[in-house]
Scaffold this active site. Structure first.
Site, short mmCIF file in Angstrom:
data_model
loop_
_atom_site.label_atom_id
_atom_site.label_comp_id
_atom_site.label_asym_id
_atom_site.label_seq_id
_atom_site.Cartn_x
_atom_site.Cartn_y
_atom_site.Cartn_z
N TYR A 253 -18.71 43.21 -86.69
CA TYR A 253 -18.49 41.84 -87.14
C TYR A 253 -17.55 41.80 -88.35
O TYR A 253 -16.76 40.85 -88.49
CB TYR A 253 -19.84 41.17 -87.49
CG TYR A 253 -20.63 40.77 -86.29
CD1 TYR A 253 -20.59 39.47 -85.80
CD2 TYR A 253 -21.42 41.69 -85.61
CE1 TYR A 253 -21.30 39.09 -84.68
CE2 TYR A 253 -22.15 41.32 -84.48
CZ TYR A 253 -22.07 40.02 -84.02
OH TYR A 253 -22.78 39.65 -82.91
N CYS B 264 -27.01 37.82 -77.63
CA CYS B 264 -27.07 38.22 -79.04
C CYS B 264 -27.63 39.63 -79.19
O CYS B 264 -28.74 39.91 -78.72
CB CYS B 264 -27.93 37.23 -79.81
SG CYS B 264 -28.27 37.72 -81.51
#
Length: 362
Positions: free
Chosen positions: A205, A74
């Site tokens: 994203y 992450c």
């Protein structure tokens, strides 16, 4: 390359793929986090505003009290790994690492023996959230700091975590720890961070999870406009703000190091790779070769997460072997520009603890 997809237990409780796009197709990130802080100025847990039952709480800085739960996969968690190492807090704040592949029930500890975090003795991070908030309504995210005694989550506010590691944990910093958020540069750092977060960190994203062609096109254009701005900014300076590494570099690096391996193809951010942008590519290699950055990076886990978790984008869960990431170790030539990694009086951290070493880049 390790096969992180081989453990079928990871998919036994699969409850469907995440759906991140709004009705008009644009990706929307939930930025509401647990706003509690761990600070040096309190001796016991207290509310910021004692007259408000819903106000955020302040927790005391204390060695051995907290466990940082992160995932090497992450980018938001990666920042906390970098700053924890730069500050020398490895023996003060313990580290739990989640498996790179998760389902909608949250990050799990399938990397550990028996599938349990060895300190908290829980199989999933969500248990720490539910221990404190039984009906926690939002996503179970990393990074998260957990109170070891109660096994309750303290905070998952990634932005505050790194700033507090820098400013609130000073009594436990190693000798020579840098100041990543110097007072005289904070206004400029904040301005750069805001644009980098909106257009780059979150921008990839917005491309990857766009629900319509129009939303994707707008996200794509915004992302590369920002990358072009960074390419120009880094043409005359070694680092984003000032003459040394700051919080701004910590926030950009995790996105850049994932770009060619994941975002270029998986998220359709394919105008060009970072390798094709000379200043950004040199800057990325410079940081990667600086202790605290490359030695907290595990690109196998990064690829396993993106290609193995986002099955709405990659339903086969096949993880690509490339690209060749050893190129990150090639000479960067950034030392021709003014500046150096750490200010006078500050030093690079020592060797990575053996238990926390990621695999070598290949």
């Amino acid at each position: 390359m390790k096969n992180y997809n081989e453990n079928e237990a990871l998919f036994a409780d699969w409850a469907g793929d995440a759906r991140n796009a709004s009705p008009d197709g644009e990706f929307v990130r939930d930025t509401n986090y647990i706003e509690d802080r761990i600070v040096a100025s309190v001796s016991e847990r207290t509310r910021q505003d004692p007259d408000r039952a819903d106000s955020a709480e302040l927790w005391p800085v204390a060695a051995g009290k907290y466990r940082l739960i992160a995932a090497r996969a992450c980018p938001w968690a990666h920042r906390t790994l970098i700053v924890r190492r730069l500050m020398g807090l490895e023996n003060v704040i313990s580290l739990g690492l989640a498996h790179p592949i998760h389902d909608v029930r949250s990050w799990n500890f399938q990397l550990d023996e028996g599938g349990l975090d060895p300190v908290l003795q829980i199989p999933r991070l969500q248990e720490a959230y539910f221990n404190r908030f039984p009906n926690y309504p939002r996503g179970i995210t990393v990074p998260a700091i957990v109170d070891i005694e109660t096994k309750q989550v303290v905070t998952n506010d990634y932005a505050s975590i790194t700033l507090d590691f820098n400013s609130e944990w000073k009594q436990f910093h190693r000798e020579g720890a840098p100041d990543l958020y110097p007072e005289e540069l904070r206004e400029e750092i904040d301005a750069v961070n805001k644009r980098v977060f909106t257009e780059v960190n979150n921008g990839v994203y917005r491309c990857g999870f766009a629900g319509t062609q129009e939303a994707y096109g707008k996200a794509y254009d915004r992302l590369f406009t920002a990358l072009d701005w960074l390419e120009e900014r880094l043409s005359t300076r070694r680092y984003l703000v000032g003459d040394h590494i700051t919080e701004a570099d910590v926030r950009l690096f995790p996105t850049l190091v994932r770009f060619d391996a994941c975002y270029f193809s998986h998220f359709k951010c394919n105008r060009n790779m970072i390798k094709d942008m000379p200043n950004l590519w040199g800057y990325l290699r410079d940081l990667f070769q600086t202790p605290g950055f490359g030695d907290t990076t595990d690109l196998d886990q990064v690829k396993a997460h993106y290609y193995g978790t986002h099955t709405e984008i990659n339903p086969t869960r096949v993880i690509p072997k490339g690209p060749r990431m050893a190129d990150l170790l090639t000479p960067h030539d950034r030392d021709r520009l003014p500046g150096q990694p750490f200010a006078p009086g500050s030093t690079a951290p020592g060797p990575v603890p053996e238990s926390e070493q990621p695999p070598a880049v290949h």
